[in-house]
Design a protein around this motif. Sequence first.
Motif, mmCIF file in Angstrom:
data_model
loop_
_atom_site.group_PDB
_atom_site.id
_atom_site.type_symbol
_atom_site.label_atom_id
_atom_site.label_comp_id
_atom_site.label_asym_id
_atom_site.label_seq_id
_atom_site.Cartn_x
_atom_site.Cartn_y
_atom_site.Cartn_z
ATOM 1 N N ALA A 175 69.585 22.722 -3.069
ATOM 2 C CA ALA A 175 68.771 23.563 -2.189
ATOM 3 C C ALA A 175 67.554 24.111 -2.928
ATOM 4 O O ALA A 175 66.454 24.144 -2.374
ATOM 5 N N ASN A 176 67.739 24.511 -4.181
ATOM 6 C CA ASN A 176 66.621 25.025 -4.969
ATOM 7 C C ASN A 176 65.572 23.948 -5.225
ATOM 8 O O ASN A 176 64.371 24.196 -5.116
ATOM 9 N N TYR A 233 65.080 21.299 -3.404
ATOM 10 C CA TYR A 233 64.464 20.985 -2.119
ATOM 11 C C TYR A 233 63.425 22.047 -1.756
ATOM 12 O O TYR A 233 62.317 21.719 -1.322
ATOM 13 N N ALA A 234 63.756 23.309 -1.975
ATOM 14 C CA ALA A 234 62.814 24.398 -1.684
ATOM 15 C C ALA A 234 61.569 24.282 -2.565
ATOM 16 O O ALA A 234 60.446 24.499 -2.093
ATOM 17 N N ARG A 285 59.432 21.492 -1.166
ATOM 18 C CA ARG A 285 58.746 21.934 0.061
ATOM 19 C C ARG A 285 57.598 22.890 -0.289
ATOM 20 O O ARG A 285 56.552 22.854 0.334
ATOM 21 N N SER A 286 57.812 23.717 -1.280
ATOM 22 C CA SER A 286 56.773 24.644 -1.718
ATOM 23 C C SER A 286 55.562 23.872 -2.254
ATOM 24 O O SER A 286 54.414 24.207 -1.942
ATOM 25 N N ILE A 330 67.454 19.965 8.402
ATOM 26 C CA ILE A 330 66.795 21.266 8.482
ATOM 27 C C ILE A 330 67.315 22.013 9.694
ATOM 28 O O ILE A 330 67.282 21.492 10.794
#
Length: 146
Positions: free
Chosen positions: A17-18, A20-21, A24-25, A116
Motif C-alpha cells: 500500500a505504501n 502504491y501510494a 500514485r503520488s 481502488i
Amino acid sequence: MAKAEGGKEPVNEQAVANMYAAMRSELNQIYSKITELEMEVSEHTLVTNAIQPLDQSRRCYRMIGGVLVERTIKEVLPAVQRNKEGLEEVVARLNEALEKKKKEISEFEAKYKIRIRKADAEVKDESGRKEGSAQGVLVGPAGGSE
C-alpha cells in the motif's frame, strides 16, 4: 522506496500500500508539473502573438532572473520563442514519463491485485448519486439578499 520490478519485494500488505501510494503520488506530481508547464507555454504564446506584429525596433521589457531588462522586440521575440520550444519539449518528455508511470502502476495493480475503493462511495450511497457528484460546487442561497 523499493521498486516492484528491480528492488526488493514488499513484505506485507502495508508495504504494498505504501509503495502504491508513493507511485500514485509521483503520478500526481507529474500531472501537476505538466499542467504548470502547459500554462507557461500558453503565456509564451500570448506574448509572442502580442509582440510579433509590432515594429521590431520598438522597446520591450523582459524579466530575466528577477531583473527587468529593456530590449527591443527584435531581441526578445526569438528568446521567447526558444523558451516556448524548450518548454514544449519538456512537456513532451513529461508526457512520456507520465505514460511510463501509468503503465508501471497498472502492472503493479495487476501484480498485487489492487482494486481502488472510492473513499466517498459511502457518502454517495447515503446522499444519492446526484448530490455526491456535485462535490466542490459552491452555490449561494436560492433567494439571495437584495
